[in-house]
Design an enzyme around this catalytic site. Sequence first.
Site, PDB file in Angstrom:
ATOM      1  N   TYR A  80      -9.774  -3.075 -17.901  1.00  0.00           N
ATOM      2  CA  TYR A  80      -8.702  -2.149 -17.502  1.00  0.00           C
ATOM      3  C   TYR A  80      -9.268  -0.748 -17.284  1.00  0.00           C
ATOM      4  O   TYR A  80      -8.972  -0.095 -16.274  1.00  0.00           O
ATOM      5  CB  TYR A  80      -7.654  -2.142 -18.601  1.00  0.00           C
ATOM      6  N   SER A  94      -4.493   6.155 -15.373  1.00  0.00           N
ATOM      7  CA  SER A  94      -4.299   5.902 -16.805  1.00  0.00           C
ATOM      8  C   SER A  94      -5.117   6.872 -17.641  1.00  0.00           C
ATOM      9  O   SER A  94      -6.046   7.513 -17.124  1.00  0.00           O
ATOM     10  CB  SER A  94      -4.753   4.470 -17.108  1.00  0.00           C
TER      11      SER A  94
HETATM   12  P1  NAP Z   1       4.573  -3.547 -16.722  1.00  0.00           P
HETATM   13  O1  NAP Z   1       5.794  -3.210 -17.503  1.00  0.00           O
HETATM   14  O2  NAP Z   1       3.684  -4.646 -17.198  1.00  0.00           O
HETATM   15  O3  NAP Z   1       4.968  -3.830 -15.179  1.00  0.00           O
HETATM   16  C1  NAP Z   1       3.937  -4.147 -14.281  1.00  0.00           C
HETATM   17  C2  NAP Z   1       4.589  -4.688 -13.025  1.00  0.00           C
HETATM   18  O4  NAP Z   1       3.571  -5.073 -12.086  1.00  0.00           O
HETATM   19  C3  NAP Z   1       5.450  -5.947 -13.301  1.00  0.00           C
HETATM   20  O5  NAP Z   1       6.641  -5.900 -12.564  1.00  0.00           O
HETATM   21  C4  NAP Z   1       4.529  -7.052 -12.799  1.00  0.00           C
HETATM   22  O6  NAP Z   1       5.222  -8.197 -12.363  1.00  0.00           O
HETATM   23  C5  NAP Z   1       3.880  -6.378 -11.614  1.00  0.00           C
HETATM   24  N1  NAP Z   1       2.668  -7.080 -11.167  1.00  0.00           N
HETATM   25  C6  NAP Z   1       1.658  -7.553 -11.943  1.00  0.00           C
HETATM   26  N2  NAP Z   1       0.739  -8.164 -11.184  1.00  0.00           N
HETATM   27  C7  NAP Z   1       1.178  -8.082  -9.894  1.00  0.00           C
HETATM   28  C8  NAP Z   1       0.668  -8.533  -8.639  1.00  0.00           C
HETATM   29  N3  NAP Z   1      -0.491  -9.218  -8.547  1.00  0.00           N
HETATM   30  N4  NAP Z   1       1.386  -8.268  -7.518  1.00  0.00           N
HETATM   31  C9  NAP Z   1       2.570  -7.622  -7.602  1.00  0.00           C
HETATM   32  N5  NAP Z   1       3.123  -7.159  -8.760  1.00  0.00           N
HETATM   33  C10 NAP Z   1       2.413  -7.398  -9.879  1.00  0.00           C
HETATM   34  O7  NAP Z   1       3.658  -2.259 -16.612  1.00  0.00           O
HETATM   35  P2  NAP Z   1       4.029  -0.709 -16.717  1.00  0.00           P
HETATM   36  O8  NAP Z   1       3.829  -0.253 -18.123  1.00  0.00           O
HETATM   37  O9  NAP Z   1       5.304  -0.431 -16.010  1.00  0.00           O
HETATM   38  O10 NAP Z   1       2.791  -0.117 -15.875  1.00  0.00           O
HETATM   39  C11 NAP Z   1       2.889   0.074 -14.472  1.00  0.00           C
HETATM   40  C12 NAP Z   1       1.572   0.703 -14.047  1.00  0.00           C
HETATM   41  O11 NAP Z   1       1.321   1.856 -14.859  1.00  0.00           O
HETATM   42  C13 NAP Z   1       0.379  -0.217 -14.264  1.00  0.00           C
HETATM   43  O12 NAP Z   1      -0.566   0.007 -13.229  1.00  0.00           O
HETATM   44  C14 NAP Z   1      -0.211   0.268 -15.596  1.00  0.00           C
HETATM   45  O13 NAP Z   1      -1.593  -0.013 -15.695  1.00  0.00           O
HETATM   46  C15 NAP Z   1       0.044   1.730 -15.491  1.00  0.00           C
HETATM   47  N6  NAP Z   1       0.091   2.471 -16.746  1.00  0.00           N
HETATM   48  C16 NAP Z   1       0.937   2.090 -17.744  1.00  0.00           C
HETATM   49  C17 NAP Z   1       0.995   2.888 -18.905  1.00  0.00           C
HETATM   50  C18 NAP Z   1       1.901   2.564 -20.054  1.00  0.00           C
HETATM   51  O14 NAP Z   1       1.708   3.153 -21.130  1.00  0.00           O
HETATM   52  N7  NAP Z   1       2.858   1.677 -19.904  1.00  0.00           N
HETATM   53  C19 NAP Z   1       0.215   4.039 -18.998  1.00  0.00           C
HETATM   54  C20 NAP Z   1      -0.663   4.339 -17.961  1.00  0.00           C
HETATM   55  C21 NAP Z   1      -0.704   3.567 -16.838  1.00  0.00           C
HETATM   56  P3  NAP Z   1       5.540  -9.387 -13.411  1.00  0.00           P
HETATM   57  O15 NAP Z   1       6.663  -8.888 -14.225  1.00  0.00           O
HETATM   58  O16 NAP Z   1       5.921 -10.566 -12.579  1.00  0.00           O
HETATM   59  O17 NAP Z   1       4.265  -9.638 -14.215  1.00  0.00           O
HETATM   60  C1  GCO Z   2      -3.606   0.342 -24.110  1.00  0.00           C
HETATM   61  C2  GCO Z   2      -2.416   0.762 -23.306  1.00  0.00           C
HETATM   62  C3  GCO Z   2      -2.893   1.779 -22.294  1.00  0.00           C
HETATM   63  C4  GCO Z   2      -1.747   2.260 -21.454  1.00  0.00           C
HETATM   64  C5  GCO Z   2      -2.184   3.299 -20.499  1.00  0.00           C
HETATM   65  C6  GCO Z   2      -2.631   4.571 -21.171  1.00  0.00           C
HETATM   66  O1  GCO Z   2      -3.707  -0.833 -24.456  1.00  0.00           O
HETATM   67  O2  GCO Z   2      -4.402   1.244 -24.407  1.00  0.00           O
HETATM   68  O3  GCO Z   2      -1.805  -0.334 -22.669  1.00  0.00           O
HETATM   69  O4  GCO Z   2      -3.867   1.212 -21.484  1.00  0.00           O
HETATM   70  O5  GCO Z   2      -1.211   1.202 -20.728  1.00  0.00           O
HETATM   71  O6  GCO Z   2      -3.097   2.839 -19.578  1.00  0.00           O
HETATM   72  O7  GCO Z   2      -2.741   5.568 -20.172  1.00  0.00           O
END
Ligand code: NAP
Ligand code: GCO
Length: 264
Positions: free
Chosen positions: A157, A144
């Site tokens: 986080y 992230s």
């Molecule tokens: P999301 O839309 O919230 O999806 C997260 C997924 O993980 C959901 O399917 C959730 O299932 C599943 N999950 C949560 N807890 C779990 C567990 N204990 N065991 C198995 N599955 C579990 O998140 P996303 O935005 O796609 O993010 C995916 C990854 O990228 C995360 O690690 C997040 O921190 C990272 N990330 C996101 C962003 C962003 O801007 N979106 C940026 C940087 C990094 P449920 O639906 O059942 O809760």
């Molecule tokens: C936040 C966002 C971020 C993104 C991501 C950025 O609240 O700042 O959710 O944490 O998910 O991790 O890289």
Amino acid sequence: MNQFSLEGKIALITGASYGIGFGIAQAYHNAGAKIVFNDISEEAVARGLENYKAAGIPVHGYVCDVTNEEQVQAMVKQIEEEVGIIDILVNNAGIIKRIPMTELSASDWRKVIDIDLTGPFICSKAVLPSMIKKGHGKIINICSMMSELGRETVSAYAAAKGGLKMLTRNICAEYGEYNIQCNGIGPGYIATPQTAPLRETQPDGSKHPFDQFICSRTPAGRWLNPDELGGPAVFLASDASNAVNGHILYVDGGILAYIGKQPK
Ligand code: NAP
Ligand code: GCO
């Protein structure tokens, strides 16, 4: 052989019913990989199976909580029996809690650390023995911006994602000799359900203040989409990255390189 091809590879992407995991799975499918995903509940897996069916992507879905080592070990064993040895693991499953640290309970802190950091440890530990036996493997941790930067209200986080950066480097250090590469992807701000609260239109019809902030911090002036992570994820899963190890590839549209839009 096309060094970016994933033909003949089996990829497990955790928490990939939708969002970033789903975007990566689509790219892996298009590169020739066999897709396996898990999610935490029957409902989430069912929703994921529907999503993959609608996208024309054959998948294997499993119910498994990445924080439960017994469940993860059993899932990996079942995958090896039903699908084959996992060549690529993407530790994608994750949650966030946006609560000021002084109001954050220890149990909420632990829940974020457990899913976002201990989960990748448990899943990596489960797939490494077969990767070692097979003589190759790829582990990709979804880090992230918070692996590098702090931000108000996301202490647990950021601590987890900072730790995940170092777990990535440690797996590289410990298993590189077995031709296993462990790298991270550091997404910028991606339009998924996780960030939906930060993009909600305000009652007066204006953009959410955080939406405006992120657009001012991203050179392209926009949020990124899950499918924009697919290419970098294919690179890190393919033979094209066999000499890349312990690296965090930031796919952030330039946020980390940019001080932010200057006042006109
Ligand atoms: P999301 O839309 O919230 O999806 C997260 C997924 O993980 C959901 O399917 C959730 O299932 C599943 N999950 C949560 N807890 C779990 C567990 N204990 N065991 C198995 N599955 C579990 O998140 P996303 O935005 O796609 O993010 C995916 C990854 O990228 C995360 O690690 C997040 O921190 C990272 N990330 C996101 C962003 C962003 O801007 N979106 C940026 C940087 C990094 P449920 O639906 O059942 O809760
Ligand atoms: C936040 C966002 C971020 C993104 C991501 C950025 O609240 O700042 O959710 O944490 O998910 O991790 O890289």
